[in-house]
Enzyme design. Structure first.
Site, PDB file in Angstrom:
ATOM      1  N   SER A 152       0.807  -1.220   0.000  1.00  0.00           N
ATOM      2  CA  SER A 152       0.000   0.000   0.000  1.00  0.00           C
ATOM      3  C   SER A 152       0.840   1.270   0.000  1.00  0.00           C
ATOM      4  O   SER A 152       0.309   2.357  -0.200  1.00  0.00           O
ATOM      5  CB  SER A 152      -0.944   0.022   1.210  1.00  0.00           C
ATOM      6  OG  SER A 152      -0.249   0.333   2.386  1.00  0.00           O
ATOM      7  N   LYS A 190       1.325   4.058   7.480  1.00  0.00           N
ATOM      8  CA  LYS A 190       0.543   4.908   6.591  1.00  0.00           C
ATOM      9  C   LYS A 190       0.987   6.368   6.733  1.00  0.00           C
ATOM     10  O   LYS A 190       1.685   6.739   7.672  1.00  0.00           O
ATOM     11  CB  LYS A 190      -0.945   4.818   6.920  1.00  0.00           C
ATOM     12  CG  LYS A 190      -1.591   3.478   6.609  1.00  0.00           C
ATOM     13  CD  LYS A 190      -1.664   3.208   5.121  1.00  0.00           C
ATOM     14  CE  LYS A 190      -2.383   1.895   4.828  1.00  0.00           C
ATOM     15  NZ  LYS A 190      -1.579   0.731   5.232  1.00  0.00           N
TER      16      LYS A 190
END
EC number: 3.4.21.88
Length: 231
Positions: A152, A190
């Site tokens: 990701s 993230k």
């Protein structure tokens, strides 16, 4: 001589590599320079490369080496190029390129794996240790390493299987890449952004959606300061 946009882009790339240990994505460059399309970024990067300020590395996605800085950016403290890999090359580098001398490295504990994708269970046990350049862990605070699982964050130059170096901290600025503990149960890597009373955990891959959670459900465990790739 560089144009203002060329100088601004070079400064932005250099600042982000020094701060995060990974280069900015083209989307981040576009936003930073307030351009409407990525084609403008491509033209600026080509111009910087033609003038010898940066070098793009073959067979690696978005891998950029800052070769030199103009006097207005470098100052008098000197500048050493830093290469950030964006993808695995077709052929492994020579063994000499992978050696880290004991004098220039320190051992960090690898605290298991961190999800760059669907969050996984929180990590708390040391699995092994890894040698990292001492300059990567300069500054205050404790440091540790995590093995990345998932894709990701690939547009931030972070691939599945990479080892990220984290500085322990409980605070983060907007745009920082952090280890976030979600609801005291799962950990994920993230990009951190505040949205009013909520926290957005952004992926760097369009295949993954941004997670927006109440601020009380997210605890910052550390901030990314470096990346290690094993060939």
């Amino acid at each position: 001589m560089l144009t203002k946009k060329q100088l601004d882009l070079l400064a932005f790339i250099h600042k982000r590599v020094q701060r995060d240990g990974v280069p900015p994505s083209f989307d981040e460059m576009k936003l930073a320079l307030d351009l409407r399309s990525k084609s403008g970024i491509h033209r600026l990067i080509t111009a910087l490369e033609e003038r010898g300020f940066i070098r793009r590395l073959a067979h690696r996605a978005r891998a950029i080496e800052v070769v030199k800085l103009p006097d207005s950016l470098s100052g008098k403290s000197g500048f050493a190029p830093r290469v950030i890999d964006g993808d695995r090359p077709d052929m492994p580098p020579p063994s000499a390129a992978r050696e880290v001398t004991t004098a220039a490295a320190i051992e960090l504990p690898v605290m298991g794996r961190i999800a760059a994708g669907v969050p996984i269970e929180a990590i708390s046990e040391v699995s092994h240790s890894v040698a990292v350049p001492s300059g990567m862990v300069a500054g205050k605070g404790q440091h540790y390493a995590l093995e990345v699982k998932g894709d990701s964050m690939i547009d931030a130059g972070i691939n599945d299987g990479d080892v990220v170096v984290i500085r322990e901290t409980s605070v983060a600025d907007d745009g920082d890449i952090v280890v976030a503990l979600v609801e005291d149960a799962e950990a994920t890597l993230k990009r951190f952004r505040r949205q009013g009373t909520s926290i957005a955990l952004e992926a760097a891959n369009p295949a993954y959606e941004t997670r927006v959670l109440p601020a009380s459900h997210v605890k910052v465990q550390g901030r990314l300061v470096g990346l290690i790739r094993t060939y």
